[in-house]
Design a protein around this motif. Structure first.
Motif, PDB file in Angstrom:
ATOM      1  N   PHE A 264     -30.650 -69.234  15.430  1.00  0.00           N
ATOM      2  CA  PHE A 264     -29.594 -70.211  15.667  1.00  0.00           C
ATOM      3  C   PHE A 264     -28.272 -69.466  15.835  1.00  0.00           C
ATOM      4  N   CYS A 265     -27.369 -70.036  16.632  1.00  0.00           N
ATOM      5  CA  CYS A 265     -26.105 -69.350  16.924  1.00  0.00           C
ATOM      6  C   CYS A 265     -25.294 -69.024  15.675  1.00  0.00           C
ATOM      7  N   ALA A 266     -25.519 -69.780  14.586  1.00  0.00           N
ATOM      8  CA  ALA A 266     -24.749 -69.554  13.358  1.00  0.00           C
ATOM      9  C   ALA A 266     -24.979 -68.160  12.774  1.00  0.00           C
TER      10      ALA A 266
ATOM     11  N   SER B 122     -39.002 -62.669  22.463  1.00  0.00           N
ATOM     12  CA  SER B 122     -38.373 -63.938  22.082  1.00  0.00           C
ATOM     13  C   SER B 122     -38.333 -64.896  23.269  1.00  0.00           C
ATOM     14  N   GLU B 123     -38.223 -64.351  24.483  1.00  0.00           N
ATOM     15  CA  GLU B 123     -38.224 -65.215  25.662  1.00  0.00           C
ATOM     16  C   GLU B 123     -39.564 -65.932  25.801  1.00  0.00           C
TER      17      GLU B 123
ATOM     18  N   ASP C 188     -22.151 -61.664  27.708  1.00  0.00           N
ATOM     19  CA  ASP C 188     -21.737 -60.264  27.852  1.00  0.00           C
ATOM     20  C   ASP C 188     -22.207 -59.372  26.704  1.00  0.00           C
ATOM     21  N   VAL C 189     -23.022 -59.929  25.813  1.00  0.00           N
ATOM     22  CA  VAL C 189     -23.444 -59.178  24.624  1.00  0.00           C
ATOM     23  C   VAL C 189     -24.626 -58.275  24.981  1.00  0.00           C
TER      24      VAL C 189
ATOM     25  N   GLN D 135     -27.968 -67.223  25.868  1.00  0.00           N
ATOM     26  CA  GLN D 135     -26.947 -68.266  25.762  1.00  0.00           C
ATOM     27  C   GLN D 135     -25.712 -67.880  26.566  1.00  0.00           C
ATOM     28  N   PRO D 136     -25.187 -68.837  27.350  1.00  0.00           N
ATOM     29  CA  PRO D 136     -23.990 -68.547  28.144  1.00  0.00           C
ATOM     30  C   PRO D 136     -22.842 -67.966  27.307  1.00  0.00           C
TER      31      PRO D 136
END
Ligand SMILES: *Cc1c(COP(=O)(O)O)cnc(C)c1O
Length: 377
Positions: free
Chosen positions: A84-86, A342-343, A333-334, A328-329
């Motif tokens: 999760f993004c958190a 994971s994909e 750039d990460v 994730q948009p």
């Protein structure tokens, strides 16, 4: 109208009501009160004596952990991509740079080999990463033996994001305690909830004192309001802690019910080709927060989206697995180190209804719908 089945709902069948009432009657509804220390004490018992600071979210606990590790602008932090993004947002709050690492297929968590390759590559590029964020996804522990060997070899501390893994363990060692810091989340859909809330844990007493101080706006213990540095409003309140205390006293029951739902699905899927799941490695114990399955596209010809929609039509809520952060948009750039694990999990994985009060009949209904769609293909 068919009865709707949610993905995961909280169940309040312990002392929640009476503790809530007590908090209100005592007039202690803010960041002072007995339930806060009692809840921390229960978490401490469950984590082999680690110091605990309860917070207003899991995200704020991660933010505090990174702040305590001295992460700041320009620093690099390695982070599991499949989460999760958190898990990663607090890296950006501190002006630091995330670097994402792929998962491995046996636990679905960070791949130790790719992690080491990434460290070596970052070192070659001239910067030593300052921390590693490892997640125990869906309650399944990550491969901590290998991860901690790498952490020790390169002297990079680990933050264990055990937001989903309260009660999980490896060889009896609780999730949350495998790194220098651990965090839990008590958001509404987690295995126990305080509405919204979290906890930071560590063995470092001084650091944990500092965490508590930072979580109340870095207010000095003084006769008037005195602040020498920037803090946060991150402490848990006594009302939430009352709910949390009631919930954690029932944790073992909640875990065994969640594990039972998972086992039921496993049995119901037993003879179906192309449906698999993530299993516990030797010594691993998962709280099975959510029952997750892989529906192989090549073997079944069925996509997760078709399955999701077929179940939704019958009023059954399911969800994709986490969309990897490197896709994730917001993180475009990460840097990312990985090999497609994971994909693949994202494209073929599904979270099935997993509430502790889900009935066996409903589980049969869910699996029958999936079977029917498989047959039709
Ligand atoms: C829920 C969750 C968090 C964040 O917790 P909040 O309490 O919602 O802030 C962090 N990491 C993971 C893996 C989570 O599932």
């Amino acid at each position: 109208m068919l009865k709707s089945i949610p993905l995961s709902t909280p169940v309040f069948d312990g002392n929640e009501n009476s503790f809530l009432l007590k908090a209100l009657e005592s007039n202690q509804i803010s960041t002072a009160g007995k339930f806060i220390s009692d809840f921390e004490e229960e978490i401490k018992k469950r984590t082999g004596g680690f110091e605990v600071a309860v917070t207003n979210s899991g995200t704020s606990a991660i933010h505090l952990a990174l702040r305590l590790l001295g992460i700041g602008p320009g620093d690099e932090v390695l982070c599991q991509s499949f989460t999760f993004c958190a898990s990663a947002n607090p890296i950006l709050y501190l002006g630091a740079q995330p670097v994402f690492i792929d998962s491995e297929p046996t636990t679905w968590n960070i791949c130790p080999e790719i992690l080491e390759e990434a460290i070596l590559d970052r070192l070659r590029k001239g910067k030593k990463p300052k921390a590693i964020i490892v997640v125990d996804l869906f309650g399944m522990p990550a491969k901590f033996k290998q991860i901690n060997d790498i952490s020790a070899k390169y002297e990079i501390p680990v933050v264990e994001d055990a937001a989903e893994a309260l009660g999980s363990s490896i060889d009896g060692i609780a999730c949350g305690t495998h790194g220098q810091y651990g965090i839990f989340s008590f958001n509404g859909n987690k295995i126990i909830t305080t509405g919204s809330g979290g906890a930071l844990i560590s063995q470092d007493l001084n650091a944990m004192d500092r965490a508590k101080y930072l979580s109340v706006q870095a207010r000095e213990n003084y006769k008037y309001y005195l602040h020498k540095e920037v803090g946060y409003n991150y402490r848990m309140n006594n009302v939430s802690a009352g709910i949390g205390l009631a919930q954690i006293l029932d944790l073992d029951k909640k875990i065994s019910l969640r594990r039972k739902k998972f086992e039921n699905y496993q049995n119901l899927f037993r003879d179906i080709k192309g449906v698999s799941t993530v299993l516990e490695l030797d010594g691993f114990f998962s709280n099975r927060w959510l029952s997750t399955f892989i529906v192989s596209n090549s073997e079944t010809g069925l996509s997760i989206e078709e399955l999701r929609l077929a179940l939704l039509k019958e009023n059954i809520e399911t969800r994709y697995l986490w969309n990897p952060l490197h896709l994730q948009p917001v993180f475009k750039d990460v840097p990312f180190y990985g090999g497609g694990s994971s994909e693949k999990l994202f494209s073929e994985g599904i979270c099935l209804p997993s509430s502790e009060n889900l009935s066996y009949e409903d589980q049969v209904r869910i699996v029958d719908i999936i079977k029917n769609n498989l047959i039709r293909k």
